[in-house]
Scaffold this motif. Structure first.
Motif, PDB file in Angstrom:
ATOM      1  N   SER A 172       4.498  24.691 -22.502  1.00 24.69           N
ATOM      2  CA  SER A 172       4.635  23.353 -23.094  1.00 24.69           C
ATOM      3  C   SER A 172       4.835  23.438 -24.595  1.00 24.69           C
ATOM      4  CB  SER A 172       3.409  22.499 -22.766  1.00 24.69           C
ATOM      5  OG  SER A 172       2.223  23.082 -23.296  1.00 24.69           O
ATOM      6  N   GLU A 177      14.215  14.155 -26.536  1.00 25.30           N
ATOM      7  CA  GLU A 177      13.746  14.352 -25.167  1.00 25.30           C
ATOM      8  C   GLU A 177      12.510  15.233 -25.069  1.00 25.30           C
ATOM      9  OE1 GLU A 177      17.223  15.961 -23.367  1.00 25.30           O
ATOM     10  OE2 GLU A 177      18.315  14.049 -23.370  1.00 25.30           O
ATOM     11  N   ASN A 178      12.242  16.034 -26.107  1.00 25.69           N
ATOM     12  CA  ASN A 178      11.202  17.054 -25.952  1.00 25.69           C
ATOM     13  C   ASN A 178      10.115  17.073 -27.024  1.00 25.69           C
ATOM     14  OD1 ASN A 178      12.182  18.771 -23.545  1.00 25.69           O
ATOM     15  ND2 ASN A 178      14.013  18.553 -24.802  1.00 25.69           N
ATOM     16  N   LYS A 221       8.716  12.524 -31.889  1.00 26.33           N
ATOM     17  CA  LYS A 221       9.739  11.814 -31.118  1.00 26.33           C
ATOM     18  C   LYS A 221      10.313  10.625 -31.868  1.00 26.33           C
ATOM     19  CE  LYS A 221       9.021  11.609 -26.717  1.00 26.33           C
ATOM     20  NZ  LYS A 221      10.085  12.535 -26.195  1.00 26.33           N
ATOM     21  N   ALA A 281      12.150  22.140 -29.849  1.00 27.13           N
ATOM     22  CA  ALA A 281      12.542  20.788 -30.257  1.00 27.13           C
ATOM     23  C   ALA A 281      12.359  20.588 -31.757  1.00 27.13           C
ATOM     24  CB  ALA A 281      11.735  19.753 -29.475  1.00 27.13           C
ATOM     25  N   VAL A 286       8.480  24.481 -25.530  1.00 26.00           N
ATOM     26  CA  VAL A 286       9.455  23.383 -25.548  1.00 26.00           C
ATOM     27  C   VAL A 286       9.351  22.607 -26.849  1.00 26.00           C
ATOM     28  CG1 VAL A 286      10.133  21.223 -24.444  1.00 26.00           C
ATOM     29  CG2 VAL A 286       9.539  23.205 -23.042  1.00 26.00           C
ATOM     30  N   GLU A 287       8.132  22.350 -27.304  1.00 30.40           N
ATOM     31  CA  GLU A 287       7.934  21.619 -28.557  1.00 30.40           C
ATOM     32  C   GLU A 287       8.484  22.397 -29.750  1.00 30.40           C
ATOM     33  OE1 GLU A 287       3.812  19.207 -27.412  1.00 30.40           O
ATOM     34  OE2 GLU A 287       3.814  20.767 -28.943  1.00 30.40           O
TER      35      GLU A 287
END
Length: 571
Positions: free
Chosen positions: A144, A205-206, A221, A151, A147-148
């Motif tokens: 997790s 999105e991420n 975000k 991003a 992914v951040e």
């Protein structure tokens, strides 16, 4: 974690890990750790911090990073109608060429801009590449968080590329998959904008909904949505941009967010902040993590700052804050009639007898944006005029405010003995900017009532500004009122554009706005005629087709072996 925790070690760890040479294509930067040493969660996170470090436009210490400042004061404001380079004509002459729209490929300000932001791209690429190798191998970064991290890095990369695209347009795309030996000869013959949008879309999105606790300045975000909206806006894709802006605005009430808090080190982390370049004075008192890009704008002479006299507001900008009897701005240039000039052009005797015209009817944002003679300036006392200006006969009688800090804050927010190097953050994007971009979309999509509501929210907030006073007496006839209506699209469009100028003046947006609106030629040539009538150095400017962008630095063309091609009109 303290608010500056994200940045205090960036130039120590990030530069060591990512390389800080101006040539972003160097394969083995001196002092860099090996990949084996950083191929773990700590190394990936440290590289990400290094990528954040370029947000302040600084890779080479305290001095010399002016053209790459996150505020974009040189390209975004001095090249437009809001400001002059300032100082004296012989000081930083290459900046004069930017202001007069006569840049050449050898201009060092161009190479500074190019090299710094491609260094940012390189750091983002290295972060992503390390992350992917970690995930393919031992996987020390949990899924997790991986992914951040990607991003965050891609949002930063989108920002760095966007800054480069606005200045140069025709730029090469280099990402984490580009081999080093190919990167140095990548051509600039492809449109990189779709890839910039793809990076921002991935971030939307991420990225997490909110920042890691205590780490202000991180991407989230909402920042990504606002930024993606801006990218669509620059392409005229209003129907794609507006929903993103609306999500970023949400139910926030900007009328409850004081305008002046955005430019004060003690209140700068308020609810209006979206994307920001965080700044700090290092624990040892040095300033390379500070707001070094704006340091030249320090006041000159007998002022408490004492240096350096650059970045002076234009006469045209100051007069744009004048309002009519209804408290509304003049939208068609009428503000230039019988212009207010402060004490410019007066004899010594007349200057000795100068008195402020307190009946001057102006938007109160003027005196929170511009320092002018006879008006209290922060906590420095009354602005005395020429005594704080390098050469008023060259660049005018006004000074800026938004880049300065209170004198009472010098001890904790400036390098000792150098109060022009401060810890003041730079807002790359704040809520008012997003609201006015949303208003622009509403106009172009035919919803004039929606545009009216957005513009009036900004004006109602401005009306709450405390009047500047001396001995309890207002220093001007301060008045700002909301619009009763937008009778047609042309009126609404002009109102939104003027509101962006008044609200965001000296924050780095103006030149880029004029170019994307397609009105740069008429606006800047008209401005030059007016401004040059009072300050001769700025008359006779011609905006040609190529002036919408700047030349590719010749040094980069040479390094590429000719793979990079010069922008049309600069050959």
């Amino acid at each position: 974690m303290k608010k500056y925790a994200l940045y205090t070690s960036i130039l120590l760890s990030g530069l060591l890990l990512s390389g800080c040479g101006k040539d972003f294509l160097n394969k083995n930067p001196q002092g860099a750790l090996s990949e084996e040493q950083v191929l773990n969660s700590e190394g990936v996170e440290a590289n990400l911090l290094g990528a954040y470090g370029i947000l302040n436009g600084n890779v080479s210490g305290t001095w010399g990073n002016y053209a790459s400042a996150p505020s974009q004061w040189l390209f975004g404001e001095v090249a437009a109608d809001n400001a002059h380079k300032g100082s004296e004509e012989t000081d930083q002459p290459n900046m004069n060429l930017i202001e007069l729209l006569r840049p050449n490929p050898a201009n060092d300000n161009l190479s500074q801009m190019w090299q710094v932001y491609y260094e940012g791209v390189a750091r983002c690429n290295r972060t992503i590449a390390l992350l992917k190798k970690d995930q393919q191998g031992s996987g020390t970064v949990n899924a997790s968080r991986a992914v951040e991290i990607e991003a965050e890095a891609r949002m930063l990369r989108a920002h760095y590329y966007f800054y480069l695209w606005r200045v140069f347009k025709n730029i090469p795309w280099v990402d984490e998959n580009t081999p080093i030996d190919e990167a140095k000869v990548m051509p600039n013959d492809q449109d990189v904008y779709p890839k910039i949008i793809a990076d921002a879309q991935f971030a939307v999105e991420n990225l997490p909904e909110s920042k890691i606790s205590g780490e202000k300045g991180r991407m989230d975000k909402m920042i990504a949505k606002a930024y993606l909206g801006k990218l669509h806006l620059y392409q005229g894709n209003y129907s794609l941009a507006l929903p993103l802006f609306k999500e970023a605005i949400g139910s926030k009430d900007i009328t409850a967010m004081p305008f002046q808090n955005n430019f004060n080190v003690e209140t700068e982390d308020g609810p209006e902040v979206l994307m920001v370049s965080k700044h700090a004075i290092n624990p040892n008192g040095t300033g390379d993590n500070a707001n070094v890009g704006d340091m030249l704008s320090g006041l000159y002479g007998t002022s408490p700052v004492g240096c350096c006299g650059f970045y002076q507001p234009s006469i045209d900008l100051v007069n744009a804050y004048r309002v009519d009897a209804n408290g509304l701005p003049y939208l068609n240039g009428q503000y230039r009639q019988d212009p207010y000039l402060s004490d410019l052009g007066l004899t010594d005797t007349e200057k000795a007898q100068y008195a402020v015209n307190r009946s001057l009817r102006v938007d109160p944002r003027l005196d929170y944006t511009v320092g002018r003679r006879g008006i209290p300036y922060l906590d420095y006392g009354v602005m005395p005029g020429d005594a704080w200006i390098r050469l008023a006969s060259y660049a005018g009688p006004f000074v800026g405010i938004k880049t300065m800090i209170n004198r009472s804050q010098f001890a904790s927010h400036a390098v000792p003995g150098e109060p022009y190097i401060t810890a003041l953050d730079v807002n790359i994007m704040r809520l008012a900017d997003v609201i006015l971009m949303a208003a622009e979309c509403e106009v172009e999509l035919g919803n004039l009532s929606g545009a009216l509501a957005y513009v009036n929210a900004i004006r109602l907030r401005a009306a709450k500004l405390p009047p500047k006073q001396l001995n309890g007496v207002n220093m001007a006839n301060y008045v700002v009122q909301p619009y009763a209506s937008f009778p047609n699209a042309e009126y609404a469009r002009n109102a939104v554009r003027m509101e962006r100028r008044l609200e965001l003046a000296l924050e780095g947006h103006r030149f880029y706005d004029l170019v994307r609106w397609g009105i740069a030629k008429q606006t800047l040539e008209s401005y030059s005629t007016f401004e040059g009538g009072h300050l001769p150095a700025f008359g006779g400017v011609t905006f040609n087709t190529q002036n919408a962008y700047f030349p590719i630095p010749q040094i980069e063309i040479d390094r590429s072996g000719g793979s990079l091609k010069q922008n049309t009109g600069y050959n």
